[in-house]
Design a protein around this motif. Structure first.
Motif, PDB file in Angstrom:
ATOM      1  N   GLN A   3     -18.082  11.181  51.848  1.00 42.71           N
ATOM      2  CA  GLN A   3     -18.767   9.897  51.766  1.00 42.71           C
ATOM      3  C   GLN A   3     -19.798   9.959  50.652  1.00 42.71           C
ATOM      4  OE1 GLN A   3     -20.102   9.465  55.915  1.00 42.71           O
ATOM      5  NE2 GLN A   3     -18.618   7.805  56.127  1.00 42.71           N
ATOM      6  N   LEU A   4     -19.977   8.843  49.958  1.00 47.33           N
ATOM      7  CA  LEU A   4     -20.895   8.775  48.823  1.00 47.33           C
ATOM      8  C   LEU A   4     -21.929   7.682  49.056  1.00 47.33           C
ATOM      9  CD1 LEU A   4     -18.206   8.877  45.968  1.00 47.33           C
ATOM     10  CD2 LEU A   4     -19.502  10.805  46.911  1.00 47.33           C
ATOM     11  N   VAL A   5     -23.173   7.983  48.703  1.00 48.41           N
ATOM     12  CA  VAL A   5     -24.252   6.999  48.820  1.00 48.41           C
ATOM     13  C   VAL A   5     -25.034   6.989  47.515  1.00 48.41           C
ATOM     14  CG1 VAL A   5     -26.322   6.304  50.037  1.00 48.41           C
ATOM     15  CG2 VAL A   5     -24.412   7.302  51.307  1.00 48.41           C
ATOM     16  N   GLU A   6     -25.076   5.823  46.863  1.00 45.85           N
ATOM     17  CA  GLU A   6     -25.834   5.671  45.633  1.00 45.85           C
ATOM     18  C   GLU A   6     -27.262   5.231  45.939  1.00 45.85           C
ATOM     19  OE1 GLU A   6     -21.693   3.792  44.704  1.00 45.85           O
ATOM     20  OE2 GLU A   6     -23.148   3.834  46.337  1.00 45.85           O
ATOM     21  N   SER A   7     -28.161   5.596  45.059  1.00 44.89           N
ATOM     22  CA  SER A   7     -29.545   5.135  45.145  1.00 44.89           C
ATOM     23  C   SER A   7     -30.145   5.165  43.752  1.00 44.89           C
ATOM     24  CB  SER A   7     -30.362   6.010  46.100  1.00 44.89           C
ATOM     25  OG  SER A   7     -30.401   7.346  45.645  1.00 44.89           O
ATOM     26  N   GLY A   8     -31.304   4.522  43.615  1.00 44.66           N
ATOM     27  CA  GLY A   8     -32.031   4.582  42.354  1.00 44.66           C
ATOM     28  C   GLY A   8     -31.981   3.312  41.531  1.00 44.66           C
ATOM     29  N   GLY A   9     -31.223   2.332  41.966  1.00 42.45           N
ATOM     30  CA  GLY A   9     -31.182   1.083  41.227  1.00 42.45           C
ATOM     31  C   GLY A   9     -32.481   0.307  41.378  1.00 42.45           C
ATOM     32  N   GLY A  10     -32.598  -0.765  40.600  1.00 48.50           N
ATOM     33  CA  GLY A  10     -33.796  -1.587  40.683  1.00 48.50           C
ATOM     34  C   GLY A  10     -33.939  -2.460  39.465  1.00 48.50           C
ATOM     35  N   LEU A  11     -35.117  -3.050  39.349  1.00 50.63           N
ATOM     36  CA  LEU A  11     -35.443  -3.924  38.222  1.00 50.63           C
ATOM     37  C   LEU A  11     -36.222  -3.123  37.187  1.00 50.63           C
ATOM     38  CD1 LEU A  11     -35.731  -6.734  36.871  1.00 50.63           C
ATOM     39  CD2 LEU A  11     -37.783  -7.054  38.289  1.00 50.63           C
ATOM     40  N   VAL A  12     -35.796  -3.199  35.945  1.00 52.96           N
ATOM     41  CA  VAL A  12     -36.466  -2.467  34.876  1.00 52.96           C
ATOM     42  C   VAL A  12     -36.492  -3.344  33.626  1.00 52.96           C
ATOM     43  CG1 VAL A  12     -34.331  -1.326  34.120  1.00 52.96           C
ATOM     44  CG2 VAL A  12     -36.551  -0.240  33.660  1.00 52.96           C
ATOM     45  N   GLN A  13     -37.519  -3.176  32.824  1.00 52.29           N
ATOM     46  CA  GLN A  13     -37.623  -3.942  31.585  1.00 52.29           C
ATOM     47  C   GLN A  13     -36.705  -3.360  30.515  1.00 52.29           C
ATOM     48  OE1 GLN A  13     -41.770  -4.089  30.454  1.00 52.29           O
ATOM     49  NE2 GLN A  13     -42.164  -5.799  31.838  1.00 52.29           N
ATOM     50  N   PRO A  14     -36.285  -4.169  29.569  1.00 46.86           N
ATOM     51  CA  PRO A  14     -35.494  -3.633  28.447  1.00 46.86           C
ATOM     52  C   PRO A  14     -36.224  -2.478  27.778  1.00 46.86           C
ATOM     53  CG  PRO A  14     -35.452  -6.018  28.429  1.00 46.86           C
ATOM     54  CD  PRO A  14     -36.437  -5.628  29.493  1.00 46.86           C
ATOM     55  N   GLY A  15     -35.457  -1.437  27.471  1.00 47.46           N
ATOM     56  CA  GLY A  15     -36.034  -0.230  26.906  1.00 47.46           C
ATOM     57  C   GLY A  15     -36.451   0.797  27.930  1.00 47.46           C
ATOM     58  N   GLY A  16     -36.439   0.412  29.192  1.00 47.00           N
ATOM     59  CA  GLY A  16     -36.859   1.312  30.254  1.00 47.00           C
ATOM     60  C   GLY A  16     -35.768   2.267  30.689  1.00 47.00           C
ATOM     61  N   SER A  17     -36.099   3.042  31.725  1.00 54.10           N
ATOM     62  CA  SER A  17     -35.182   4.073  32.213  1.00 54.10           C
ATOM     63  C   SER A  17     -35.056   4.008  33.725  1.00 54.10           C
ATOM     64  CB  SER A  17     -35.713   5.468  31.823  1.00 54.10           C
ATOM     65  OG  SER A  17     -35.795   5.610  30.429  1.00 54.10           O
ATOM     66  N   LEU A  18     -33.914   4.459  34.200  1.00 58.42           N
ATOM     67  CA  LEU A  18     -33.665   4.651  35.622  1.00 58.42           C
ATOM     68  C   LEU A  18     -32.778   5.876  35.793  1.00 58.42           C
ATOM     69  CD1 LEU A  18     -32.771   1.072  36.990  1.00 58.42           C
ATOM     70  CD2 LEU A  18     -34.800   2.401  37.565  1.00 58.42           C
ATOM     71  N   ARG A  19     -32.883   6.502  36.949  1.00 56.18           N
ATOM     72  CA  ARG A  19     -31.963   7.571  37.297  1.00 56.18           C
ATOM     73  C   ARG A  19     -31.265   7.214  38.597  1.00 56.18           C
ATOM     74  NH1 ARG A  19     -32.832  13.996  38.680  1.00 56.18           N
ATOM     75  NH2 ARG A  19     -33.691  13.125  40.613  1.00 56.18           N
ATOM     76  N   LEU A  20     -29.965   7.093  38.503  1.00 52.68           N
ATOM     77  CA  LEU A  20     -29.162   6.833  39.691  1.00 52.68           C
ATOM     78  C   LEU A  20     -28.694   8.159  40.301  1.00 52.68           C
ATOM     79  CD1 LEU A  20     -26.884   3.896  38.466  1.00 52.68           C
ATOM     80  CD2 LEU A  20     -29.204   3.816  39.399  1.00 52.68           C
ATOM     81  N   SER A  21     -28.664   8.184  41.615  1.00 52.28           N
ATOM     82  CA  SER A  21     -28.172   9.356  42.335  1.00 52.28           C
ATOM     83  C   SER A  21     -26.971   8.968  43.171  1.00 52.28           C
ATOM     84  CB  SER A  21     -29.260   9.916  43.257  1.00 52.28           C
ATOM     85  OG  SER A  21     -30.390  10.327  42.527  1.00 52.28           O
ATOM     86  N   CYS A  22     -26.052   9.896  43.287  1.00 49.58           N
ATOM     87  CA  CYS A  22     -24.867   9.723  44.131  1.00 49.58           C
ATOM     88  C   CYS A  22     -24.809  10.950  45.032  1.00 49.58           C
ATOM     89  CB  CYS A  22     -23.624   9.617  43.277  1.00 49.58           C
ATOM     90  SG  CYS A  22     -22.075   9.567  44.199  1.00 49.58           S
ATOM     91  N   ALA A  23     -25.258  10.774  46.257  1.00 50.27           N
ATOM     92  CA  ALA A  23     -25.317  11.883  47.203  1.00 50.27           C
ATOM     93  C   ALA A  23     -24.064  11.905  48.058  1.00 50.27           C
ATOM     94  CB  ALA A  23     -26.551  11.756  48.086  1.00 50.27           C
ATOM     95  N   ALA A  24     -23.473  13.076  48.172  1.00 54.44           N
ATOM     96  CA  ALA A  24     -22.232  13.221  48.924  1.00 54.44           C
ATOM     97  C   ALA A  24     -22.477  13.925  50.248  1.00 54.44           C
ATOM     98  CB  ALA A  24     -21.222  14.020  48.113  1.00 54.44           C
ATOM     99  N   SER A  25     -21.671  13.557  51.236  1.00 49.64           N
ATOM    100  CA  SER A  25     -21.700  14.233  52.525  1.00 49.64           C
ATOM    101  C   SER A  25     -20.275  14.329  53.039  1.00 49.64           C
ATOM    102  CB  SER A  25     -22.582  13.487  53.528  1.00 49.64           C
ATOM    103  OG  SER A  25     -22.087  12.181  53.744  1.00 49.64           O
ATOM    104  N   GLY A  26     -20.069  15.238  53.967  1.00 51.92           N
ATOM    105  CA  GLY A  26     -18.756  15.373  54.584  1.00 51.92           C
ATOM    106  C   GLY A  26     -17.834  16.343  53.878  1.00 51.92           C
ATOM    107  N   ALA A  27     -18.127  16.651  52.639  1.00 49.97           N
ATOM    108  CA  ALA A  27     -17.325  17.601  51.870  1.00 49.97           C
ATOM    109  C   ALA A  27     -18.106  17.977  50.622  1.00 49.97           C
ATOM    110  CB  ALA A  27     -15.972  16.998  51.489  1.00 49.97           C
ATOM    111  N   THR A  28     -17.712  19.072  50.008  1.00 47.22           N
ATOM    112  CA  THR A  28     -18.372  19.483  48.774  1.00 47.22           C
ATOM    113  C   THR A  28     -17.743  18.772  47.579  1.00 47.22           C
ATOM    114  OG1 THR A  28     -18.876  21.367  47.360  1.00 47.22           O
ATOM    115  CG2 THR A  28     -16.829  21.483  48.600  1.00 47.22           C
ATOM    116  N   LEU A  29     -18.610  18.427  46.625  1.00 45.91           N
ATOM    117  CA  LEU A  29     -18.134  17.733  45.432  1.00 45.91           C
ATOM    118  C   LEU A  29     -17.491  18.665  44.411  1.00 45.91           C
ATOM    119  CD1 LEU A  29     -20.979  15.175  44.629  1.00 45.91           C
ATOM    120  CD2 LEU A  29     -18.668  14.694  45.471  1.00 45.91           C
ATOM    121  N   ASP A  30     -17.530  19.956  44.687  1.00 46.28           N
ATOM    122  CA  ASP A  30     -17.106  20.934  43.683  1.00 46.28           C
ATOM    123  C   ASP A  30     -15.735  20.647  43.101  1.00 46.28           C
ATOM    124  OD1 ASP A  30     -18.622  24.073  44.837  1.00 46.28           O
ATOM    125  OD2 ASP A  30     -19.400  22.044  44.661  1.00 46.28           O
ATOM    126  N   TYR A  31     -14.820  20.135  43.924  1.00 46.12           N
ATOM    127  CA  TYR A  31     -13.432  19.995  43.493  1.00 46.12           C
ATOM    128  C   TYR A  31     -13.052  18.570  43.114  1.00 46.12           C
ATOM    129  CZ  TYR A  31     -13.462  24.540  45.695  1.00 46.12           C
ATOM    130  OH  TYR A  31     -13.774  25.829  46.042  1.00 46.12           O
TER     131      TYR A  31
END
Length: 131
Positions: A3-31
């Motif tokens: 299962q995957l859950v994204e976070s980190g979105g939002g409102l930002v001004q032009p030129g700004g930065s954001l970091r999105l995360s995709c956290a996994a559960s239930g299995a390892t992402l290695d493969y």
């Protein structure tokens, strides 16, 4: 079951930065190949960036090359999308996706409609770039 859950979105001004995360559960992402996709209202879902399962190869759409960076932290079972120099046209819902058929999925990420090769999806996180 992965299962995957994204976070980190939002409102930002032009030129700004954001970091999105995709956290996994239930299995390892290695493969798994992991992709970040986005979809704006009335538009097709497009591949933004993907990372391979093993050797860390990455792909970036031309529209984000030089501004976005994808990375994976296998210890935290999380994939990130660092987004800098954001533009209004980056406004979209961003989704992370994974597929165990990693080579095929990573290759498909570069193609129009490549999202069809990913079978596990998060719920999406909204990024709005506006002043």
């Amino acid at each position: 079951q992965l299962q995957l859950v994204e976070s980190g979105g939002g409102l930002v001004q032009p030129g700004g930065s954001l970091r999105l995360s995709c956290a996994a559960s239930g299995a390892t992402l290695d493969y798994y190949a992991i992709g970040w996709f986005r979809q704006a209202p009335g538009k097709e879902r497009e591949g933004v960036s993907c990372i391979s399962s093993s050797d860390g190869r990455s792909f970036y759409a031309d529209s984000v090359k030089g501004r976005f960076t994808i990375s994976r932290d296998n210890a935290k079972n999380t994939v990130y999308l660092e987004m800098n120099s954001l533009k209004p046209e980056d406004t979209s819902v961003y989704y992370c996706a994974a597929d165990r058929r990693a080579s095929r999925a990573f290759a498909a990420c570069q193609l129009r409609g490549g999202h069809r090769y990913f079978d596990i999806w998060g719920q999406g996180t909204l990024v709005t770039v506006s002043s």
